[in-house]
Write an enzyme that holds these catalytic residues in place. Structure first.
Site, mmCIF file in Angstrom:
data_model
loop_
_atom_site.group_PDB
_atom_site.id
_atom_site.type_symbol
_atom_site.label_atom_id
_atom_site.label_comp_id
_atom_site.label_asym_id
_atom_site.label_seq_id
_atom_site.Cartn_x
_atom_site.Cartn_y
_atom_site.Cartn_z
ATOM 1 C CD GLU A 147 -3.030 5.591 6.571
ATOM 2 O OE1 GLU A 147 -2.984 5.687 5.331
ATOM 3 O OE2 GLU A 147 -2.121 5.041 7.244
ATOM 4 C CD GLU A 190 -3.937 -2.382 7.260
ATOM 5 O OE1 GLU A 190 -2.818 -2.672 6.823
ATOM 6 O OE2 GLU A 190 -4.497 -1.295 7.043
ATOM 7 C CG HIS A 204 -5.997 2.093 4.924
ATOM 8 N ND1 HIS A 204 -5.577 3.027 5.846
ATOM 9 C CD2 HIS A 204 -5.009 1.178 4.838
ATOM 10 C CE1 HIS A 204 -4.384 2.678 6.291
ATOM 11 N NE2 HIS A 204 -4.013 1.565 5.694
ATOM 12 C CB SER A 262 4.586 -1.956 12.137
ATOM 13 O OG SER A 262 4.215 -0.604 12.358
ATOM 14 C CE LYS A 275 -0.267 3.266 4.667
ATOM 15 N NZ LYS A 275 -0.212 3.375 6.123
ATOM 16 C CG ASN A 333 -1.735 1.216 1.406
ATOM 17 O OD1 ASN A 333 -1.829 2.033 0.483
ATOM 18 N ND2 ASN A 333 -2.352 1.373 2.574
ATOM 19 N N GLY A 358 1.990 2.125 10.845
ATOM 20 C CA GLY A 358 2.986 3.201 10.738
ATOM 21 C C GLY A 358 3.651 3.562 12.049
#
Ligand code: PGA
Length: 249
Positions: free
Chosen positions: A97, A167, A95, A213, A12, A10, A173
């Site tokens: 985010e 996730e 996702h 991560s 991003k 991904n 991250g």
């Protein structure tokens, strides 16, 4: 049940044509004999370009979002039909985010998933709890609610084309991976929810990734768990050496 591992990068909001070309050239050399299915989910602006770069390789193309509508007055949105035209095969939906910063809800995730399936795009549907939710020991309830929302009105035949990414938001991250046991426990639970929403056969067949991560150093242990079928990789997908280590775990 043998499920083919699927490792998805991904990217991003990273990479323009120049850096994408370098990354993919390096990656391609390192991934020639990979046993896993490999997908890169790249920004809209370079989908077309990356699609030509990966022709003839075993890297597949994915997007990071899709509109829930077919077409029309939706300024700034990109439709499933537009993605398919560029050779996109997979699309990340929901996702964290996007849920946290762009107001995506279980309802929009559901509509986007239906839209993707209707256009023969394979959805990678993301679920996962916040740190607060984990501390309150409501991870399973949170993930179950997200799944019930995401898969509402999706029949078993269509569900076959879905990949689920678990996730935990606190691991994304942050360099703080869930332990392999924590990831396995929740992913096993997710599989049981698929069994209750659909049936055992689909639960055994659905591929469920871990994300957060994940990198070359922890991929092997995570992937050794019986219910973990792959990874959704952010940071470590941006350098060829790191991503290839995950793929070739
Ligand atoms: P990360 O991101 O690997 O950088 O933690 C994973 C993701 O957001 O999909």
């Amino acid at each position: 049940m043998m499920r083919k591992p699927i490792i998805v990068g991904n990217w991003k909001m990273n990479n323009t044509k120049k850096s994408a070309k370098l990354l993919l050239e390096e990656l391609n050399a390192l991934l020639k004999d990979s046993a896993a299915e490999v997908v890169v989910c790249v920004p809209y602006t370079i989908l077309d370009y990356v699609s030509t770069l990966i022709k003839g390789t075993n890297i597949k193309l994915g997007a990071q979002n899709v509109a829930w509508a077919d077409k029309g007055a939706f300024t700034g949105e990109i439709s499933a039909e537009m993605l398919v035209e560029l050779g996109v095969e997979y699309v990340i939906i929901g996702h964290s985010e996007r849920r946290q910063m762009f107001n995506e809800t279980d309802l929009s995730v559901n509509k986007k998933t239906i839209q993707a399936l209707k256009n023969n795009l394979k959805p990678i549907v993301c679920v996962g709890e916040t740190l607060h939710e984990r501390k309150c020991k409501i991870t399973e309830a949170v993930v179950k609610t997200q799944m019930e929302g995401a898969f509402d009105n999706i029949n078993a035949a269509d569900f076959k084309n879905i990949v689920i990414a678990y996730e935990p938001i606190w691991a994304i991250g942050t360099g703080k991976t869930a332990t392999a046991d924590e990831a396995q426990e929740t992913i096993k639970f997710i599989r049981s929810v698929v069994a209750s929403l659909y049936n055992k056969e689909l639960a055994d067949a659905v591929r469920i990734q871990y994300g957060g991560s994940m990198n070359g150093a922890n991929a092997k242990e995570l992937m050794s768990k019986s219910d973990i079928d792959g990874g959704l990789i952010g940071g470590a997908s941006l350098t060829a050496i790191d991503f290839s280590k995950v793929v070739n775990y």
